[in-house]
Design a protein around this motif. Structure first.
Motif, PDB file in Angstrom:
ATOM      1  N   VAL A 197     -12.615  12.462  27.733  1.00 10.79           N
ATOM      2  CA  VAL A 197     -11.435  12.759  28.575  1.00 10.79           C
ATOM      3  C   VAL A 197     -11.901  13.458  29.910  1.00 10.79           C
ATOM      4  O   VAL A 197     -11.184  13.276  30.579  1.00 10.79           O
ATOM      5  CB  VAL A 197     -10.444  13.414  27.689  1.00 10.79           C
ATOM      6  N   ASN A 198     -12.855  14.450  29.647  1.00 10.37           N
ATOM      7  CA  ASN A 198     -13.548  15.140  30.625  1.00 10.37           C
ATOM      8  C   ASN A 198     -14.694  14.577  31.552  1.00 10.37           C
ATOM      9  O   ASN A 198     -15.204  15.081  32.454  1.00 10.37           O
ATOM     10  CB  ASN A 198     -13.795  16.706  30.232  1.00 10.37           C
ATOM     11  N   ASP A 199     -14.981  13.336  31.037  1.00 13.38           N
ATOM     12  CA  ASP A 199     -16.260  12.668  31.645  1.00 13.38           C
ATOM     13  C   ASP A 199     -16.003  12.490  33.255  1.00 13.38           C
ATOM     14  O   ASP A 199     -14.812  11.846  33.586  1.00 13.38           O
ATOM     15  CB  ASP A 199     -16.301  11.144  31.062  1.00 13.38           C
ATOM     16  N   PRO A 200     -16.873  12.768  33.905  1.00  9.04           N
ATOM     17  CA  PRO A 200     -16.828  12.741  35.420  1.00  9.04           C
ATOM     18  C   PRO A 200     -16.373  11.145  35.809  1.00  9.04           C
ATOM     19  O   PRO A 200     -15.925  10.926  36.721  1.00  9.04           O
ATOM     20  CB  PRO A 200     -18.223  12.737  35.973  1.00  9.04           C
ATOM     21  N   ARG A 201     -16.628  10.073  35.006  1.00  7.83           N
ATOM     22  CA  ARG A 201     -16.440   8.676  35.461  1.00  7.83           C
ATOM     23  C   ARG A 201     -14.991   8.574  35.338  1.00  7.83           C
ATOM     24  O   ARG A 201     -14.592   7.637  36.060  1.00  7.83           O
ATOM     25  CB  ARG A 201     -17.343   7.861  34.419  1.00  7.83           C
ATOM     26  N   LEU A 202     -14.003   9.158  34.674  1.00  9.53           N
ATOM     27  CA  LEU A 202     -12.829   9.174  34.657  1.00  9.53           C
ATOM     28  C   LEU A 202     -12.282  10.161  35.559  1.00  9.53           C
ATOM     29  O   LEU A 202     -11.248   9.855  36.373  1.00  9.53           O
ATOM     30  CB  LEU A 202     -12.181   9.324  33.181  1.00  9.53           C
ATOM     31  N   VAL A 203     -12.690  11.376  35.317  1.00  6.10           N
ATOM     32  CA  VAL A 203     -11.988  12.376  36.071  1.00  6.10           C
ATOM     33  C   VAL A 203     -12.222  12.519  37.536  1.00  6.10           C
ATOM     34  O   VAL A 203     -11.342  12.516  38.470  1.00  6.10           O
ATOM     35  CB  VAL A 203     -12.444  13.762  35.594  1.00  6.10           C
ATOM     36  N   GLU A 204     -13.440  11.904  38.062  1.00  4.61           N
ATOM     37  CA  GLU A 204     -13.687  11.691  39.565  1.00  4.61           C
ATOM     38  C   GLU A 204     -12.857  10.783  40.116  1.00  4.61           C
ATOM     39  O   GLU A 204     -12.226  10.827  41.267  1.00  4.61           O
ATOM     40  CB  GLU A 204     -15.152  11.413  39.811  1.00  4.61           C
TER      41      GLU A 204
END
Length: 295
Positions: free
Chosen positions: A113-120
């Motif tokens: 959920v906090n992975d940069p691939r999603l968050v960014e």
């Protein structure tokens, strides 16, 4: 049903307040950021603005998918979790079908959920820092899982949770292959530009009380936009605008369908008093913790 295209009111997205359904103009951008602010190209952002959703193939690697599928299997087998209010249990067989606030339950899903691939990408689309409004894993085993009737998530988040603007985005991470025959999601591309004001919420379906769109409104939107079936392979990610009209058929095949669904909301769009409910839903359904994700 009336076609009401503009309403001069403090609530730009009224719902569950009238005796007639209505189709309203969207008053918010779909894309708030620019190509310089994240991994999406300008062309990809334009496509997202036009369709209301974006497909990202193989964003999550095969080994990661297997690890998260194992973690999901662990969660649905955990007898203690069946007593947790965050677990949605099928009354027919006692199996866990969904786990809400899963990033608080599982370290593995917290990391995803906090992975940069999603968050960014969420930050780029929404043009700000984001927080997790809701997270859940859905597990639909073979020969299990009924249909999901057409809905716009924003209608629920606005009415039940007090989300003011259409400045939220959902990420669905496929943990299994998803096909038309095992209940893959269906989306009306472009429907995110029209807000469907509903009459009443549906009968409570597990933890959800989504508004039920009028059949006339659905017929108009389907005729205008068509319907895309979002088949996916495990590891693919689909990014949805909060106001997309979507649904899914039942899974009557032997093939399971499971996914992680996480909703990122802009920190500039935090939830207030519900617009059409007496009180907000519990925090595991609609978080009141506005700490930015990915920190």
């Amino acid at each position: 049903m009336t076609l009401q295209m503009d309403l001069p009111t403090l609530d730009d997205y009224p719902t569950r307040k009238s005796t007639e359904a209505a189709l309203l103009y969207r008053r918010d951008p779909t894309v708030w950021g620019t190509a310089e602010e994240g991994p999406f190209t300008d062309s990809e952002l334009q496509d997202h603005d036009r369709r209301g959703y974006t497909r990202l193939e193989s964003l999550v690697g095969d080994a990661e998918v297997l690890d998260h599928r194992d973690e999901l299997d662990r969660l649905v087998r955990d007898p203690g979790l069946r007593e947790d209010e965050r677990a949605l249990v099928d009354p027919a067989d006692g199996g866990i079908r969904s786990v809400f606030e899963v990033h608080r339950v599982s370290e593995a899903f917290e990391a995803l959920v906090n992975d940069p691939r999603l968050v960014e990408r969420a930050r780029q689309i929404l043009g700000s820092e984001v927080y997790v409004h809701q997270s859940r894993v859905d597990h639909r085993p073979g020969f299990g899982g009924g249909p999901l009737y057409w809905r716009s998530d924003f209608e629920t988040w606005h009415a039940e949770d007090g989300m003011p603007r259409m400045r939220a985005v959902g990420f669905s991470v496929a943990l299994t292959d998803e096909h038309s025959h095992n209940g893959a999601l269906m989306v009306m591309p472009g429907s995110h530009r029209t807000y469907v004001s509903c009459l009443e919420p549906a009968e409570e379906d597990g933890h959800e009380r989504a508004g039920t769109p009028d059949r006339g409104a659905l017929t108009i939107l389907a005729g205008r936009h068509g319907i895309d079936v979002l088949s996916a392979e495990a590891g693919d990610v689909t990014v949805f605008d909060s106001n997309c009209m979507y649904g899914a058929g039942a899974n009557i095949t032997p093939f399971a369908r499971s996914n992680l669904f996480v909703v990122y909301n802009s920190v500039e769009n935090v939830c207030e008093k519900p617009f059409s409910a007496a009180e907000p839903r519990p925090g595991f359904l609609a978080s009141r913790d506005f700490t930015p994700a990915g920190g």
